[in-house]
Write a protein that holds these residues in place. Structure first.
Motif, PDB file in Angstrom:
ATOM      1  N   ASP A 134      -8.014  13.732 -17.017  1.00 24.39           N
ATOM      2  CA  ASP A 134      -6.832  12.880 -17.090  1.00 24.39           C
ATOM      3  C   ASP A 134      -7.235  11.423 -16.901  1.00 24.39           C
ATOM      4  OD1 ASP A 134      -4.301  11.649 -16.498  1.00 24.39           O
ATOM      5  OD2 ASP A 134      -3.553  13.554 -15.745  1.00 24.39           O
ATOM      6  N   ALA A 135      -6.625  10.546 -17.666  1.00 26.20           N
ATOM      7  CA  ALA A 135      -6.917   9.112 -17.525  1.00 26.20           C
ATOM      8  C   ALA A 135      -6.436   8.546 -16.198  1.00 26.20           C
ATOM      9  CB  ALA A 135      -6.274   8.338 -18.675  1.00 26.20           C
ATOM     10  N   TYR A 136      -5.552   9.268 -15.481  1.00 24.51           N
ATOM     11  CA  TYR A 136      -4.906   8.697 -14.300  1.00 24.51           C
ATOM     12  C   TYR A 136      -5.307   9.355 -12.988  1.00 24.51           C
ATOM     13  CZ  TYR A 136      -2.124   7.150 -18.230  1.00 24.51           C
ATOM     14  OH  TYR A 136      -1.736   6.624 -19.442  1.00 24.51           O
ATOM     15  N   VAL A 137      -5.998  10.478 -13.055  1.00 30.52           N
ATOM     16  CA  VAL A 137      -6.467  11.149 -11.835  1.00 30.52           C
ATOM     17  C   VAL A 137      -7.742  11.902 -12.186  1.00 30.52           C
ATOM     18  CG1 VAL A 137      -5.036  13.199 -12.247  1.00 30.52           C
ATOM     19  CG2 VAL A 137      -5.834  12.701  -9.930  1.00 30.52           C
ATOM     20  N   ALA A 138      -8.721  11.877 -11.283  1.00 29.17           N
ATOM     21  CA  ALA A 138     -10.018  12.493 -11.571  1.00 29.17           C
ATOM     22  C   ALA A 138     -10.262  13.688 -10.653  1.00 29.17           C
ATOM     23  CB  ALA A 138     -11.132  11.467 -11.393  1.00 29.17           C
ATOM     24  N   ALA A 183       3.522  13.742  -6.967  1.00 25.61           N
ATOM     25  CA  ALA A 183       3.401  14.911  -6.100  1.00 25.61           C
ATOM     26  C   ALA A 183       2.004  15.004  -5.488  1.00 25.61           C
ATOM     27  CB  ALA A 183       3.736  16.178  -6.874  1.00 25.61           C
ATOM     28  N   LEU A 184       0.975  14.757  -6.293  1.00 27.53           N
ATOM     29  CA  LEU A 184      -0.397  14.795  -5.781  1.00 27.53           C
ATOM     30  C   LEU A 184      -0.628  13.703  -4.749  1.00 27.53           C
ATOM     31  CD1 LEU A 184      -2.220  15.460  -9.159  1.00 27.53           C
ATOM     32  CD2 LEU A 184      -2.106  17.059  -7.230  1.00 27.53           C
ATOM     33  N   GLU A 185      -0.092  12.515  -5.000  1.00 30.70           N
ATOM     34  CA  GLU A 185      -0.239  11.421  -4.043  1.00 30.70           C
ATOM     35  C   GLU A 185       0.452  11.732  -2.718  1.00 30.70           C
ATOM     36  OE1 GLU A 185       1.394   8.253  -6.318  1.00 30.70           O
ATOM     37  OE2 GLU A 185      -0.471   7.857  -7.424  1.00 30.70           O
ATOM     38  N   ASP A 231      18.839  16.142 -19.974  1.00 24.42           N
ATOM     39  CA  ASP A 231      18.657  16.676 -18.628  1.00 24.42           C
ATOM     40  C   ASP A 231      17.908  15.683 -17.756  1.00 24.42           C
ATOM     41  OD1 ASP A 231      19.690  19.172 -18.186  1.00 24.42           O
ATOM     42  OD2 ASP A 231      17.928  20.257 -18.888  1.00 24.42           O
ATOM     43  N   ASP A 232      18.209  15.685 -16.469  1.00 22.21           N
ATOM     44  CA  ASP A 232      17.439  14.918 -15.495  1.00 22.21           C
ATOM     45  C   ASP A 232      16.463  15.873 -14.804  1.00 22.21           C
ATOM     46  OD1 ASP A 232      16.387  13.267 -13.592  1.00 22.21           O
ATOM     47  OD2 ASP A 232      18.308  12.641 -12.734  1.00 22.21           O
ATOM     48  N   LEU A 233      15.183  15.726 -15.083  1.00 21.30           N
ATOM     49  CA  LEU A 233      14.155  16.562 -14.467  1.00 21.30           C
ATOM     50  C   LEU A 233      13.595  15.942 -13.189  1.00 21.30           C
ATOM     51  CD1 LEU A 233      12.201  17.815 -17.619  1.00 21.30           C
ATOM     52  CD2 LEU A 233      14.074  18.922 -16.388  1.00 21.30           C
ATOM     53  N   GLY A 234      14.323  14.967 -12.642  1.00 23.55           N
ATOM     54  CA  GLY A 234      13.907  14.361 -11.384  1.00 23.55           C
ATOM     55  C   GLY A 234      12.958  13.204 -11.587  1.00 23.55           C
ATOM     56  N   ASP A 235      12.445  12.682 -10.479  1.00 26.17           N
ATOM     57  CA  ASP A 235      11.563  11.514 -10.549  1.00 26.17           C
ATOM     58  C   ASP A 235      10.207  11.770  -9.913  1.00 26.17           C
ATOM     59  OD1 ASP A 235      12.299  11.618  -7.907  1.00 26.17           O
ATOM     60  OD2 ASP A 235      13.299   9.672  -7.867  1.00 26.17           O
ATOM     61  N   THR A 236       9.856  13.047  -9.698  1.00 26.35           N
ATOM     62  CA  THR A 236       8.572  13.369  -9.084  1.00 26.35           C
ATOM     63  C   THR A 236       7.616  13.899 -10.144  1.00 26.35           C
ATOM     64  OG1 THR A 236       9.690  13.949  -7.010  1.00 26.35           O
ATOM     65  CG2 THR A 236       7.403  14.644  -7.256  1.00 26.35           C
TER      66      THR A 236
END
Length: 353
Positions: A251-255, A126-128, A116-121
């Protein structure tokens, strides 16, 4: 688990490049229908993902895919990655009502899956773009609770003491010695041994449920229906109940500030209790489980990020190490048993400035 109607034999000669082998496999699947293939994403492993796009819906060998204009193909070299855990865990997730990709075709000999393609977002994207964080995270918490409710003790490997220890050793070997250039003294090794033993005991003492192991903003997709789409789950185990929530909220990528972490953690805890998950009866006790689990996870993460650079040549993750060290220091400062690790982290930082 979704039906897997096609497990096609190899259609290329031995020694054909992976790109050519993949193209040949897809041509056979699509009966020669015109399609374009573009990179979709890659991750910290050896897997790569490509998006397959069609101008018009093809008539495929797989009638249940008819009408789709976009699919994802995974390229996982069999000598480095095993697709079977991905297939198994995808089925478990979907069986719990969680939105993992359907698997339409597989070629295990070559290491190819059609998904399946769940999109690229991703959630991060989305937060950005200013998406409603509260809505995103409450959906992620709901999916996490559904996943944990489906736990079958024998369905997945156990997050046992040996695995927890191997992960902690990544911190010593790759971050301390390799990245920081610090040779451990005997007293420091003894301190780390004591600390690791405490962290392992705390993790093993928690109730054990299905654990994704990388439940964070880069593996959660902002999709229109049954959000989130969930990716990168092939390393799932049965392990500590607080683990995936730590991945999500620290999360290592967003605080997020601690007030927000607490709000979402309480919402998870209340929801988990309501459906009978074995979280601690007092939130204070659950929060301690959460923080101690975070220390184990974040020691592992900084080790992995260092290894990705020194072993695999991937330097993008180095920029996220300070955020993860911040989580570690914050948690260690709260618990007397972990203060020696805090002092050690401070010493390592002073040495490397």
């Amino acid at each position: 688990m979704p039906n897997l109607p096609l497990n096609l034999p190899l259609t290329t000669a031995t020694g054909l490049s992976r790109s050519a082998a993949l193209a040949s496999w897809l041509d056979a699947l699509f009966c020669g229908a015109a399609h374009a293939m573009t990179p979709a994403s890659s991750d910290a492993s050896f897997r790569r993902y490509f998006r397959i796009a069609f101008q018009t819906p093809p008539v495929l060998l797989m009638p249940h895919v008819a009408g789709l204009l976009s699919l994802i193909v995974m390229d996982a070299p069999p000598d480095k990655e095993d697709c079977r855990p991905f297939i198994k865990v995808a089925g478990l997730l979907r069986g719990c009502g969680v939105n993992a990709p359907k698997i339409y075709a597989q070629n295990l000999a070559q290491g190819f899956l059609l998904l399946d393609d769940l999109g690229d977002t991703t959630y991060q994207t989305a937060l950005e773009r200013g998406a409603n964080a509260q809505a995103l995270y409450l959906d992620a918490i709901a999916a996490l609770v559904a996943w944990q409710c489906g736990t079958e003790a024998q369905a997945l490997p156990t997050y046992d003491e040996a695995l927890l220890r191997r992960e902690l050793d990544l911190f010593s070997d790759w971050f301390v010695v390799k990245h920081c250039g610090h040779e451990l003294r005997d007293t420091e090794r003894a301190m780390l041994e004591r600390t690791f033993a405490l962290l392992i005991a705390a993790a093993r003492a928690q109730p054990q449920v299905f654990v994704h192991r990388d439940y964070h903003v880069r593996n959660l997709m902002d999709v229109a229906e049954n959000r989130p789409g969930v990716l990168d789950f092939q390393d799932a185990v049965v392990g500590p109940i607080a683990y995936d929530l730590v991945s999500l909220l620290r999360d290592a990528y967003v605080a997020w500030d601690e007030e927000q972490q607490l709000d979402w953690a309480i919402r998870y805890w209340e929801r988990a209790r309501a459906v009978g998950l074995p979280v601690a009866a007092r939130f204070d006790d659950f929060w301690r489980d959460f923080e101690w689990m975070g220390v184990q996870r974040h020691l592992k993460v900084v080790g992995i990020f260092a290894r990705l650079w020194y072993r695999d040549g991937k330097d993008a993750y180095l920029a996220d190490i300070p955020r993860v060290l911040g989580y570690l220091r914050h948690a260690c400062a709260r618990y007397s048993e972990l203060v020696p690790l805090l002092y050690f982290l401070d010493a390592i930082e002073r040495k490397t400035i």
